[in-house]
Design an enzyme around this catalytic site. Sequence first.
Site, PDB file in Angstrom:
ATOM      1  N   CYS A 154      -6.443   6.737   5.310  1.00 41.05           N
ATOM      2  CA  CYS A 154      -7.284   7.870   4.941  1.00 41.05           C
ATOM      3  C   CYS A 154      -7.760   8.633   6.165  1.00 41.05           C
ATOM      4  O   CYS A 154      -7.981   9.841   6.109  1.00 41.05           O
ATOM      5  CB  CYS A 154      -8.463   7.405   4.098  1.00 41.05           C
ATOM      6  SG  CYS A 154      -9.402   6.062   4.844  1.00 41.05           S
TER       7      CYS A 154
ATOM      8  N   TRP B 234      -4.603  -1.003  -1.223  1.00 44.69           N
ATOM      9  CA  TRP B 234      -3.587  -1.873  -0.630  1.00 44.69           C
ATOM     10  C   TRP B 234      -3.305  -1.569   0.835  1.00 44.69           C
ATOM     11  O   TRP B 234      -2.671  -2.366   1.519  1.00 44.69           O
ATOM     12  CB  TRP B 234      -2.265  -1.704  -1.401  1.00 44.69           C
ATOM     13  CG  TRP B 234      -1.937  -0.267  -1.664  1.00 44.69           C
ATOM     14  CD1 TRP B 234      -2.176   0.432  -2.802  1.00 44.69           C
ATOM     15  CD2 TRP B 234      -1.372   0.676  -0.737  1.00 44.69           C
ATOM     16  NE1 TRP B 234      -1.797   1.746  -2.665  1.00 44.69           N
ATOM     17  CE2 TRP B 234      -1.294   1.923  -1.408  1.00 44.69           C
ATOM     18  CE3 TRP B 234      -0.910   0.590   0.574  1.00 44.69           C
ATOM     19  CZ2 TRP B 234      -0.789   3.076  -0.796  1.00 44.69           C
ATOM     20  CZ3 TRP B 234      -0.406   1.733   1.189  1.00 44.69           C
ATOM     21  CH2 TRP B 234      -0.352   2.957   0.509  1.00 44.69           C
ATOM     22  N   ASN B 235      -3.745  -0.418   1.358  1.00 46.68           N
ATOM     23  CA  ASN B 235      -3.237   0.007   2.665  1.00 46.68           C
ATOM     24  C   ASN B 235      -3.758  -0.831   3.836  1.00 46.68           C
ATOM     25  O   ASN B 235      -3.047  -1.035   4.824  1.00 46.68           O
ATOM     26  CB  ASN B 235      -3.505   1.498   2.904  1.00 46.68           C
ATOM     27  CG  ASN B 235      -4.956   1.872   2.818  1.00 46.68           C
ATOM     28  OD1 ASN B 235      -5.755   1.224   2.145  1.00 46.68           O
ATOM     29  ND2 ASN B 235      -5.334   2.940   3.508  1.00 46.68           N
TER      30      ASN B 235
ATOM     31  N   GLU C 220     -15.350   5.889  -0.770  1.00 45.61           N
ATOM     32  CA  GLU C 220     -14.593   6.306   0.424  1.00 45.61           C
ATOM     33  C   GLU C 220     -13.224   6.719  -0.083  1.00 45.61           C
ATOM     34  O   GLU C 220     -12.413   5.885  -0.461  1.00 45.61           O
ATOM     35  CB  GLU C 220     -14.520   5.157   1.434  1.00 45.61           C
ATOM     36  CG  GLU C 220     -14.098   5.611   2.829  1.00 45.61           C
ATOM     37  CD  GLU C 220     -12.601   5.529   3.033  1.00 45.61           C
ATOM     38  OE1 GLU C 220     -11.941   6.591   2.890  1.00 45.61           O
ATOM     39  OE2 GLU C 220     -12.088   4.439   3.317  1.00 45.61           O
ATOM     40  N   LEU C 221     -12.993   8.048  -0.104  1.00 38.76           N
ATOM     41  CA  LEU C 221     -11.817   8.584  -0.782  1.00 38.76           C
ATOM     42  C   LEU C 221     -10.821   9.173   0.219  1.00 38.76           C
ATOM     43  O   LEU C 221     -10.711   8.703   1.335  1.00 38.76           O
ATOM     44  CB  LEU C 221     -12.270   9.614  -1.817  1.00 38.76           C
ATOM     45  CG  LEU C 221     -13.353   9.101  -2.788  1.00 38.76           C
ATOM     46  CD1 LEU C 221     -13.791  10.199  -3.747  1.00 38.76           C
ATOM     47  CD2 LEU C 221     -12.880   7.867  -3.548  1.00 38.76           C
TER      48      LEU C 221
ATOM     49  N   GLY D 117     -10.321   4.541  -2.261  1.00 37.80           N
ATOM     50  CA  GLY D 117      -9.086   4.893  -2.941  1.00 37.80           C
ATOM     51  C   GLY D 117      -8.956   6.385  -3.130  1.00 37.80           C
ATOM     52  O   GLY D 117      -9.492   7.179  -2.351  1.00 37.80           O
ATOM     53  N   SER D 118      -8.251   6.760  -4.175  1.00 38.07           N
ATOM     54  CA  SER D 118      -7.959   8.161  -4.419  1.00 38.07           C
ATOM     55  C   SER D 118      -9.168   8.897  -4.989  1.00 38.07           C
ATOM     56  O   SER D 118     -10.103   8.290  -5.533  1.00 38.07           O
ATOM     57  CB  SER D 118      -6.787   8.293  -5.396  1.00 38.07           C
ATOM     58  OG  SER D 118      -7.167   7.858  -6.689  1.00 38.07           O
TER      59      SER D 118
ATOM     60  N   LYS E 288     -11.901  -6.354  -7.051  1.00 37.74           N
ATOM     61  CA  LYS E 288     -10.711  -5.952  -7.812  1.00 37.74           C
ATOM     62  C   LYS E 288      -9.774  -5.279  -6.830  1.00 37.74           C
ATOM     63  O   LYS E 288      -9.969  -4.128  -6.448  1.00 37.74           O
ATOM     64  CB  LYS E 288     -11.049  -4.986  -8.944  1.00 37.74           C
ATOM     65  CG  LYS E 288      -9.811  -4.616  -9.769  1.00 37.74           C
ATOM     66  CD  LYS E 288     -10.001  -3.390 -10.619  1.00 37.74           C
ATOM     67  CE  LYS E 288      -8.732  -3.048 -11.395  1.00 37.74           C
ATOM     68  NZ  LYS E 288      -7.552  -2.846 -10.530  1.00 37.74           N
ATOM     69  N   HIS E 289      -8.768  -6.014  -6.390  1.00 39.28           N
ATOM     70  CA  HIS E 289      -7.860  -5.478  -5.380  1.00 39.28           C
ATOM     71  C   HIS E 289      -6.716  -4.717  -6.030  1.00 39.28           C
ATOM     72  O   HIS E 289      -6.510  -4.764  -7.248  1.00 39.28           O
ATOM     73  CB  HIS E 289      -7.321  -6.619  -4.510  1.00 39.28           C
ATOM     74  CG  HIS E 289      -7.271  -6.270  -3.056  1.00 39.28           C
ATOM     75  ND1 HIS E 289      -6.930  -5.008  -2.605  1.00 39.28           N
ATOM     76  CD2 HIS E 289      -7.502  -7.009  -1.931  1.00 39.28           C
ATOM     77  CE1 HIS E 289      -6.966  -4.993  -1.287  1.00 39.28           C
ATOM     78  NE2 HIS E 289      -7.317  -6.181  -0.849  1.00 39.28           N
ATOM     79  N   ALA E 290      -5.973  -3.996  -5.206  1.00 40.75           N
ATOM     80  CA  ALA E 290      -4.816  -3.253  -5.692  1.00 40.75           C
ATOM     81  C   ALA E 290      -3.793  -4.219  -6.296  1.00 40.75           C
ATOM     82  O   ALA E 290      -3.599  -5.329  -5.781  1.00 40.75           O
ATOM     83  CB  ALA E 290      -4.193  -2.460  -4.555  1.00 40.75           C
TER      84      ALA E 290
END
Length: 452
Positions: free
Chosen positions: A262, A130-131, A228-229, A206-207, A154-156
């Site tokens: 990030c 979402w950022n 990409e975390l 994401g995380s 698949k978005h947040a």
Amino acid sequence: MTFESRNPFTEELITSFESLKTSQIEQKLTLAKQAYASWKNIPFDKKSTLFFRVSEILEKNKEQYAQLITVEMGKVIREARAEIEKCAMLCRYYAENAEKHLVDEIVATEGTKSYIRFEPLGAVFAVMPWNFPFWQAFRFAIPSLMAGNVAFLKHAPNVPQCALAIENIFLQAGFEEGVFQNLFLEITDVESIIASDIVQAVTLTGSERAGSQVASLAGKYLKKTVLELGGSDAFVVLADADLDITIPNARLSRMINMGQSCIAAKRFIVEEDIYESFLQKFIDSFKKLQFGNPLEESSDYACLARPDLAKNIENQVQRSIEQGANMILGNSKANKAFFEPTILTNITPHMLVFNEELFGPVASVIVVQDENEAIQLANRSVYGLGASVWTKDLEKGEKVAQQLEAGSCFVNAIVKSTPLLPFGGIKRSGYGRELSIAGIREFVNMKAIFVK
């Protein structure tokens, strides 16, 4: 599962959407398979025309899309507008460069003709955060589509209107239905998407936890992945740094998107000869930040994207203070989705604030004796996404950058993603690359052709 569009600044529930039923998911998978059969054969000049149209739609409706970003996840309007502009620029870059990035590469062998051909794979399934709700989606989609793949997003769950807007942009531009599709998915439905024969690659931003879970599923079904975390980027300030240049960039790099990036600088590692001066100027710069409604042009910062994110920051800061960190600016308490810009000092490598990613407006300032200790501490992290070095001696800065363990190292500039350079991390920050020639070649079949 309900996907809620809720304004984090006002807490207003704007609208909501239901997740797809199994039958609807199957229809979308079938549609993607049909679209891929024709899309993979579309010549580059026709695809470029479509992407230039996407760029035009983004520019024409920039204010509308920027406001949508701001209302759904709280980003200040100036930054949201810049995000849309960056997406338009990305479209133009690949419209102009994709063909030469994927041109056949001739290889000298004993045969009469040998070359490497770059062919699409099928559908790329993307799980996006979402950022940067537009940029992250476009960053994967544009090179993937330009290479001849089709795409699922698949978005947040907290940015459903952004997800639908992105899908609609492609349809408006003239893309065949099924080339790019948004999916409102239950988490339990992710495996069925990855398992589908049409899906041949998976990408996630994401995380660390989410990346590990998705990569495990992709491995189960032998699908290629790019992850990409998280990051805990070092901002290394050498003793000869020009603070008039360094300080504004230090604040920008920590506070962009309310610290929810990030590649935001998180650990400010400063040589002791310049530490006191840097710290005071850094504090002064933070005090000048203007709080306000994110839709107002004068606002420098507003809120985080959700209340639980602010609570997470509160817990991390309070635990770090218990471990010995000093809070010299800010407030260790969250209030709904709000958290004050905060500066911590007296940081040591055993502290939570040093070892975890703080996804919010918290800067950790660390003093070191010299550049060798700075390099050692910068690399003492499980993450390796980005880093920057600040010095008047460019040759020295470049040498330090070469020793930092990260996917991107910038000298006298904040870390940023650009179509001109590959973007991605090492260690627990993920693997694979996005953007540039490297990004468009991630999800292709590098086919070797040999003619005797």
